[in-house]
Scaffold this motif. Structure first.
Motif, PDB file in Angstrom:
ATOM      1  N   THR A 168       5.511   3.690 -94.684  1.00  0.00           N
ATOM      2  CA  THR A 168       6.527   4.692 -94.358  1.00  0.00           C
ATOM      3  C   THR A 168       7.904   4.039 -94.287  1.00  0.00           C
ATOM      4  O   THR A 168       8.084   3.036 -93.596  1.00  0.00           O
ATOM      5  N   LEU A 169       8.868   4.598 -95.000  1.00  0.00           N
ATOM      6  CA  LEU A 169      10.223   4.055 -94.981  1.00  0.00           C
ATOM      7  C   LEU A 169      11.006   4.708 -93.851  1.00  0.00           C
ATOM      8  O   LEU A 169      11.242   5.911 -93.846  1.00  0.00           O
ATOM      9  N   TYR A 170      11.409   3.899 -92.883  1.00  0.00           N
ATOM     10  CA  TYR A 170      12.179   4.413 -91.754  1.00  0.00           C
ATOM     11  C   TYR A 170      13.678   4.342 -92.002  1.00  0.00           C
ATOM     12  O   TYR A 170      14.443   5.123 -91.429  1.00  0.00           O
ATOM     13  N   GLY A 171      14.119   3.396 -92.798  1.00  0.00           N
ATOM     14  CA  GLY A 171      15.547   3.266 -93.038  1.00  0.00           C
ATOM     15  C   GLY A 171      15.902   1.884 -93.538  1.00  0.00           C
ATOM     16  O   GLY A 171      15.048   1.150 -94.045  1.00  0.00           O
ATOM     17  N   THR A 172      17.160   1.520 -93.387  1.00  0.00           N
ATOM     18  CA  THR A 172      17.699   0.251 -93.868  1.00  0.00           C
ATOM     19  C   THR A 172      18.370  -0.479 -92.714  1.00  0.00           C
ATOM     20  O   THR A 172      19.057   0.142 -91.898  1.00  0.00           O
ATOM     21  N   ILE A 173      18.170  -1.785 -92.636  1.00  0.00           N
ATOM     22  CA  ILE A 173      18.783  -2.576 -91.572  1.00  0.00           C
ATOM     23  C   ILE A 173      20.266  -2.767 -91.879  1.00  0.00           C
ATOM     24  O   ILE A 173      20.636  -3.309 -92.917  1.00  0.00           O
ATOM     25  N   LEU A 174      21.107  -2.320 -90.946  1.00  0.00           N
ATOM     26  CA  LEU A 174      22.554  -2.404 -91.119  1.00  0.00           C
ATOM     27  C   LEU A 174      23.156  -3.636 -90.470  1.00  0.00           C
ATOM     28  O   LEU A 174      24.138  -4.190 -90.964  1.00  0.00           O
ATOM     29  N   ALA A 175      22.605  -4.054 -89.332  1.00  0.00           N
ATOM     30  CA  ALA A 175      23.199  -5.154 -88.573  1.00  0.00           C
ATOM     31  C   ALA A 175      22.155  -5.702 -87.617  1.00  0.00           C
ATOM     32  O   ALA A 175      21.091  -5.098 -87.415  1.00  0.00           O
ATOM     33  N   VAL A 176      22.467  -6.857 -87.043  1.00  0.00           N
ATOM     34  CA  VAL A 176      21.578  -7.487 -86.057  1.00  0.00           C
ATOM     35  C   VAL A 176      22.430  -7.833 -84.827  1.00  0.00           C
ATOM     36  O   VAL A 176      22.753  -8.994 -84.600  1.00  0.00           O
ATOM     37  N   PRO A 177      22.812  -6.820 -84.035  1.00  0.00           N
ATOM     38  CA  PRO A 177      23.675  -7.077 -82.882  1.00  0.00           C
ATOM     39  C   PRO A 177      22.903  -7.633 -81.699  1.00  0.00           C
ATOM     40  O   PRO A 177      21.678  -7.554 -81.632  1.00  0.00           O
ATOM     41  N   ASP A 178      23.657  -8.185 -80.775  1.00  0.00           N
ATOM     42  CA  ASP A 178      23.108  -8.643 -79.497  1.00  0.00           C
ATOM     43  C   ASP A 178      24.076  -8.189 -78.421  1.00  0.00           C
ATOM     44  O   ASP A 178      25.199  -8.677 -78.337  1.00  0.00           O
ATOM     45  N   PHE A 179      23.654  -7.237 -77.603  1.00  0.00           N
ATOM     46  CA  PHE A 179      24.496  -6.698 -76.555  1.00  0.00           C
ATOM     47  C   PHE A 179      24.312  -7.439 -75.236  1.00  0.00           C
ATOM     48  O   PHE A 179      24.803  -7.000 -74.206  1.00  0.00           O
ATOM     49  N   GLY A 180      23.571  -8.540 -75.275  1.00  0.00           N
ATOM     50  CA  GLY A 180      23.386  -9.336 -74.070  1.00  0.00           C
ATOM     51  C   GLY A 180      21.940  -9.514 -73.661  1.00  0.00           C
ATOM     52  O   GLY A 180      21.620 -10.412 -72.888  1.00  0.00           O
ATOM     53  N   ALA A 181      21.047  -8.674 -74.175  1.00  0.00           N
ATOM     54  CA  ALA A 181      19.635  -8.746 -73.802  1.00  0.00           C
ATOM     55  C   ALA A 181      18.761  -9.272 -74.928  1.00  0.00           C
ATOM     56  O   ALA A 181      17.535  -9.246 -74.814  1.00  0.00           O
ATOM     57  N   GLY A 182      19.376  -9.739 -76.007  1.00  0.00           N
ATOM     58  CA  GLY A 182      18.593 -10.256 -77.127  1.00  0.00           C
ATOM     59  C   GLY A 182      18.954  -9.547 -78.415  1.00  0.00           C
ATOM     60  O   GLY A 182      19.594  -8.482 -78.417  1.00  0.00           O
ATOM     61  N   ASP A 183      18.537 -10.122 -79.532  1.00  0.00           N
ATOM     62  CA  ASP A 183      18.856  -9.564 -80.845  1.00  0.00           C
ATOM     63  C   ASP A 183      18.144  -8.241 -81.068  1.00  0.00           C
ATOM     64  O   ASP A 183      16.985  -8.065 -80.700  1.00  0.00           O
ATOM     65  N   LEU A 184      18.854  -7.329 -81.710  1.00  0.00           N
ATOM     66  CA  LEU A 184      18.317  -6.012 -82.051  1.00  0.00           C
ATOM     67  C   LEU A 184      18.468  -5.781 -83.549  1.00  0.00           C
ATOM     68  O   LEU A 184      19.388  -6.308 -84.180  1.00  0.00           O
ATOM     69  N   LEU A 185      17.575  -5.005 -84.111  1.00  0.00           N
ATOM     70  CA  LEU A 185      17.740  -4.523 -85.475  1.00  0.00           C
ATOM     71  C   LEU A 185      18.391  -3.146 -85.401  1.00  0.00           C
ATOM     72  O   LEU A 185      17.853  -2.236 -84.766  1.00  0.00           O
ATOM     73  N   GLU A 186      19.567  -3.007 -86.022  1.00  0.00           N
ATOM     74  CA  GLU A 186      20.190  -1.683 -86.107  1.00  0.00           C
ATOM     75  C   GLU A 186      19.753  -1.067 -87.430  1.00  0.00           C
ATOM     76  O   GLU A 186      20.050  -1.597 -88.497  1.00  0.00           O
ATOM     77  N   ILE A 187      19.042   0.032 -87.341  1.00  0.00           N
ATOM     78  CA  ILE A 187      18.419   0.644 -88.511  1.00  0.00           C
ATOM     79  C   ILE A 187      19.061   1.998 -88.786  1.00  0.00           C
ATOM     80  O   ILE A 187      19.191   2.834 -87.891  1.00  0.00           O
ATOM     81  N   GLN A 188      19.457   2.202 -90.035  1.00  0.00           N
ATOM     82  CA  GLN A 188      20.033   3.479 -90.467  1.00  0.00           C
ATOM     83  C   GLN A 188      18.973   4.306 -91.181  1.00  0.00           C
ATOM     84  O   GLN A 188      18.563   3.977 -92.288  1.00  0.00           O
ATOM     85  N   PRO A 189      18.485   5.381 -90.561  1.00  0.00           N
ATOM     86  CA  PRO A 189      17.570   6.269 -91.276  1.00  0.00           C
ATOM     87  C   PRO A 189      18.309   6.999 -92.391  1.00  0.00           C
ATOM     88  O   PRO A 189      19.547   6.986 -92.454  1.00  0.00           O
ATOM     89  N   ALA A 190      17.562   7.645 -93.255  1.00  0.00           N
ATOM     90  CA  ALA A 190      18.197   8.403 -94.330  1.00  0.00           C
ATOM     91  C   ALA A 190      18.977   9.586 -93.775  1.00  0.00           C
ATOM     92  O   ALA A 190      19.896  10.087 -94.413  1.00  0.00           O
ATOM     93  N   ALA A 191      18.612  10.048 -92.580  1.00  0.00           N
ATOM     94  CA  ALA A 191      19.337  11.141 -91.934  1.00  0.00           C
ATOM     95  C   ALA A 191      19.455  10.826 -90.450  1.00  0.00           C
ATOM     96  O   ALA A 191      18.549  10.258 -89.854  1.00  0.00           O
ATOM     97  N   GLY A 192      20.591  11.175 -89.882  1.00  0.00           N
ATOM     98  CA  GLY A 192      20.755  10.971 -88.446  1.00  0.00           C
ATOM     99  C   GLY A 192      21.448   9.670 -88.107  1.00  0.00           C
ATOM    100  O   GLY A 192      21.855   8.894 -88.980  1.00  0.00           O
ATOM    101  N   SER A 193      21.589   9.419 -86.807  1.00  0.00           N
ATOM    102  CA  SER A 193      22.292   8.244 -86.312  1.00  0.00           C
ATOM    103  C   SER A 193      21.430   6.996 -86.411  1.00  0.00           C
ATOM    104  O   SER A 193      20.203   7.082 -86.524  1.00  0.00           O
ATOM    105  N   THR A 194      22.081   5.837 -86.345  1.00  0.00           N
ATOM    106  CA  THR A 194      21.345   4.578 -86.345  1.00  0.00           C
ATOM    107  C   THR A 194      20.550   4.431 -85.057  1.00  0.00           C
ATOM    108  O   THR A 194      20.899   5.003 -84.021  1.00  0.00           O
ATOM    109  N   VAL A 195      19.479   3.663 -85.119  1.00  0.00           N
ATOM    110  CA  VAL A 195      18.652   3.379 -83.948  1.00  0.00           C
ATOM    111  C   VAL A 195      18.520   1.869 -83.810  1.00  0.00           C
ATOM    112  O   VAL A 195      18.743   1.122 -84.765  1.00  0.00           O
TER     113      VAL A 195
END
Length: 228
Positions: free
Chosen positions: A113-140
């Motif tokens: 199942t394709l959930y989306g595309t990885i846009l960035a790998v931010p770290d807001f202070g609690a560890g690295d996150l995958l920022e994923i852009q679905p084909a529709a809707g906001s990034t998660v």
């Protein structure tokens, strides 16, 4: 396909009268910016070679071989410096990845199942996150841990993820949108830096993130992307 270019630094203000400049380095450690050979400008119109450098607070003081005086140094203020991805050394182990290699990969389920595309790998202070852009809707956001991202297949262009239930609710792509998401690549000129996937433990939900994003760099540290 043109080689992916990696942003390794940005020139700031001139320092002194002999052509030295302040440079914000996006490598880990910052001094590694001198290890990749000539650094190209964003338009590839010219390249600069590090002759010497020293740390100073949050930046480096750098003397480039091609910069002889303060006038030229001042002209370079704001110049972003790039190298080809191939100039970076191999990651230190199988659990360490360059964020540049992750950006643009497909985020897929174990069943394909394709959930989306990885846009960035931010770290807001609690560890690295995958920022994923679905084909529709906001990034998660998904923690970059082995529990949530058990398979990282850079060569295959994908990361297999196990998202918490409901994370992608309402963002399931249709066939046309899925094809568009799969075809999209990562942006040219992402910051350099490596990051290590943590073992982690599964959480019932995603951790709330702040408003400001920053690139994840180094095995365990974050380097900001602000101008010098």
């Amino acid at each position: 396909m043109a080689p992916k270019r990696i942003l390794v630094g940005q020139i700031g203000a001139a320092h002194g009268i002999r052509g030295d400049v302040r440079v914000k380095s996006f490598t880990e450690p910052p001094e590694a910016i001198a290890d990749y050979g000539p650094l190209a400008s964003e338009d590839a119109a010219f390249a600069l070679t590090v002759e010497r450098l020293r740390p100073a607070d949050t930046v480096l003081i750098v003397k480039f071989r091609e910069v002889a005086d303060r006038n030229r140094a001042e002209e370079l203020n704001g110049t972003r410096l790039f190298v080809d991805r191939d100039a970076l050394p191999a990651p230190e182990d199988e659990e360490t990845f360059y964020q540049a290699d992750l950006i643009g990969l497909r985020a897929e389920g174990a069943d394909g199942t394709l959930y989306g595309t990885i846009l960035a790998v931010p770290d807001f202070g609690a560890g690295d996150l995958l920022e994923i852009q679905p084909a529709a809707g906001s990034t998660v956001y998904l923690p970059f841990t082995k529990a949530f991202a058990p398979v990282v297949d850079v060569a295959g262009g994908r990361v297999v993820i196990e998202p918490p239930e409901g994370l992608f609710a309402g963002a399931t792509p249709d066939d046309e949108a899925a094809a568009a998401a799969e075809a999209s690549g990562g942006p040219e000129g992402v910051e350099a830096g490596s990051l290590k996937r943590r073992p982690g433990r599964r959480r019932k939900g995603r951790k709330a993130a702040g408003d400001a994003a920053g690139p994840a760099t180094g095995p365990s540290n974050a380097a900001g992307g602000s101008e010098p």
